[in-house]
Write a protein that holds these residues in place. Sequence first.
Motif, PDB file in Angstrom:
ATOM      1  N   ARG A   6       7.800  12.376  14.462  1.00 25.75           N
ATOM      2  CA  ARG A   6       7.486  11.598  15.663  1.00 25.75           C
ATOM      3  C   ARG A   6       7.592  10.113  15.365  1.00 25.75           C
ATOM      4  N   ILE A   7       8.169   9.365  16.292  1.00 27.94           N
ATOM      5  CA  ILE A   7       8.169   7.908  16.195  1.00 27.94           C
ATOM      6  C   ILE A   7       6.700   7.463  16.206  1.00 27.94           C
ATOM      7  N   GLY A   8       6.350   6.574  15.307  1.00 31.73           N
ATOM      8  CA  GLY A   8       4.978   6.089  15.223  1.00 31.73           C
ATOM      9  C   GLY A   8       4.090   6.879  14.276  1.00 31.73           C
ATOM     10  N   ALA A   9       4.572   8.018  13.764  1.00 35.17           N
ATOM     11  CA  ALA A   9       3.759   8.816  12.834  1.00 35.17           C
ATOM     12  C   ALA A   9       3.461   8.001  11.584  1.00 35.17           C
ATOM     13  N   ARG A  10       2.230   8.105  11.121  1.00 36.33           N
ATOM     14  CA  ARG A  10       1.823   7.385   9.916  1.00 36.33           C
ATOM     15  C   ARG A  10       2.315   8.137   8.676  1.00 36.33           C
ATOM     16  N   VAL A  11       2.902   7.362   7.755  1.00 35.17           N
ATOM     17  CA  VAL A  11       3.455   7.943   6.540  1.00 35.17           C
ATOM     18  C   VAL A  11       2.998   7.173   5.310  1.00 35.17           C
ATOM     19  N   GLN A  12       3.152   7.810   4.161  1.00 33.39           N
ATOM     20  CA  GLN A  12       2.779   7.236   2.875  1.00 33.39           C
ATOM     21  C   GLN A  12       3.937   7.452   1.907  1.00 33.39           C
ATOM     22  N   ALA A  13       4.252   6.435   1.120  1.00 33.52           N
ATOM     23  CA  ALA A  13       5.339   6.537   0.141  1.00 33.52           C
ATOM     24  C   ALA A  13       4.946   7.443  -1.014  1.00 33.52           C
ATOM     25  N   ILE A  38      14.803   8.720   7.829  1.00 39.46           N
ATOM     26  CA  ILE A  38      13.859   7.962   8.649  1.00 39.46           C
ATOM     27  C   ILE A  38      13.890   6.489   8.275  1.00 39.46           C
ATOM     28  N   VAL A  39      13.471   5.667   9.232  1.00 42.11           N
ATOM     29  CA  VAL A  39      13.280   4.238   9.008  1.00 42.11           C
ATOM     30  C   VAL A  39      11.777   4.008   9.121  1.00 42.11           C
ATOM     31  N   VAL A  40      11.193   3.431   8.075  1.00 39.22           N
ATOM     32  CA  VAL A  40       9.751   3.206   8.023  1.00 39.22           C
ATOM     33  C   VAL A  40       9.445   1.727   8.115  1.00 39.22           C
ATOM     34  N   GLU A  41       8.564   1.395   9.045  1.00 37.31           N
ATOM     35  CA  GLU A  41       8.051   0.036   9.207  1.00 37.31           C
ATOM     36  C   GLU A  41       6.794  -0.065   8.333  1.00 37.31           C
ATOM     37  N   LEU A  42       6.794  -0.983   7.374  1.00 35.38           N
ATOM     38  CA  LEU A  42       5.655  -1.095   6.448  1.00 35.38           C
ATOM     39  C   LEU A  42       4.408  -1.624   7.150  1.00 35.38           C
ATOM     40  N   ALA A  43       3.251  -1.082   6.791  1.00 38.40           N
ATOM     41  CA  ALA A  43       1.982  -1.469   7.412  1.00 38.40           C
ATOM     42  C   ALA A  43       1.686  -2.955   7.215  1.00 38.40           C
ATOM     43  N   GLU A  44       1.897  -3.476   6.008  1.00 38.67           N
ATOM     44  CA  GLU A  44       1.579  -4.879   5.725  1.00 38.67           C
ATOM     45  C   GLU A  44       2.657  -5.840   6.193  1.00 38.67           C
ATOM     46  N   ALA A  45       3.810  -5.315   6.508  1.00 40.42           N
ATOM     47  CA  ALA A  45       4.945  -6.180   6.840  1.00 40.42           C
ATOM     48  C   ALA A  45       5.821  -5.489   7.879  1.00 40.42           C
ATOM     49  N   SER A  93       0.822  -1.214   0.000  1.00 41.47           N
ATOM     50  CA  SER A  93       0.000   0.000   0.000  1.00 41.47           C
ATOM     51  C   SER A  93       0.853   1.259   0.000  1.00 41.47           C
ATOM     52  N   GLY A  94       2.102   1.138   0.444  1.00 41.01           N
ATOM     53  CA  GLY A  94       2.956   2.313   0.582  1.00 41.01           C
ATOM     54  C   GLY A  94       2.770   3.009   1.919  1.00 41.01           C
ATOM     55  N   ARG A  95       1.922   2.432   2.778  1.00 38.91           N
ATOM     56  CA  ARG A  95       1.700   3.023   4.101  1.00 38.91           C
ATOM     57  C   ARG A  95       2.635   2.385   5.114  1.00 38.91           C
ATOM     58  N   GLY A  96       2.970   3.168   6.138  1.00 42.90           N
ATOM     59  CA  GLY A  96       3.807   2.655   7.201  1.00 42.90           C
ATOM     60  C   GLY A  96       3.851   3.622   8.359  1.00 42.90           C
ATOM     61  N   PRO A 115      11.770   5.905  -3.274  1.00 46.69           N
ATOM     62  CA  PRO A 115      10.680   6.190  -2.349  1.00 46.69           C
ATOM     63  C   PRO A 115      11.118   7.201  -1.291  1.00 46.69           C
ATOM     64  N   ARG A 116      10.268   8.167  -1.076  1.00 49.25           N
ATOM     65  CA  ARG A 116      10.388   9.085   0.051  1.00 49.25           C
ATOM     66  C   ARG A 116       9.051   8.996   0.760  1.00 49.25           C
ATOM     67  N   TRP A 117       8.884   9.729   1.829  1.00 47.71           N
ATOM     68  CA  TRP A 117       7.697   9.549   2.667  1.00 47.71           C
ATOM     69  C   TRP A 117       7.076  10.891   3.015  1.00 47.71           C
ATOM     70  N   ILE A 118       5.746  10.918   3.051  1.00 49.52           N
ATOM     71  CA  ILE A 118       5.001  12.097   3.498  1.00 49.52           C
ATOM     72  C   ILE A 118       4.124  11.680   4.671  1.00 49.52           C
ATOM     73  N   LEU A 119       3.812  12.639   5.522  1.00 46.15           N
ATOM     74  CA  LEU A 119       2.909  12.355   6.644  1.00 46.15           C
ATOM     75  C   LEU A 119       1.514  12.101   6.089  1.00 46.15           C
TER      76      LEU A 119
END
Length: 145
Positions: free
Chosen positions: A120-127, A87-94, A59-62, A138-142
């Motif tokens: 913030r640690i835990g902030a939801r992001v989208q690729a 940042i290090v992003v933990e993927l939502a599906e994995a 999904s690109g979410r994390g 890939p970069r990330w936006i809030l």
Amino acid sequence: MNEPLLSPVLDDDGTPFWQYAAQGELRIQACADCGELRFPPRPCCPHCHSFESEWRKMSGRGRVWSYVIPHPPLLPAYAEQAPYNAIVVELAEAPRIRLVGNLVRGPGAPLNSVPAERIRIGARVQAVFTQVGGVSVPRWILERA
């Protein structure tokens, strides 16, 4: 001195990741036999040792798992963009799959477009995907709530 920003190294195992990124898709390699996702891409499954793989669309979410604001920038090409984040992003599906990138205000925004105090640690992001040295990364936006 006007050095370029770092670009990904393309190898046989990871090339499909970058080809999908060029299409605006975040895909992760999975074992075609046991189904386990793996990153970074590699020829053999570390779980069942199969050499069969496929690329699954994410999904690109994390969530932001960790981050750092380098002071001073480690490479001269990044000095003019300081302060910026990595940042290090933990993927939502994995959740075991974590990708490194930058939090930016939007596609194509500079690395320093998000103030450090907004991260913030835990902030939801989208690729989102941005061209760097001819490669779509890939970069990330809030995510907006």
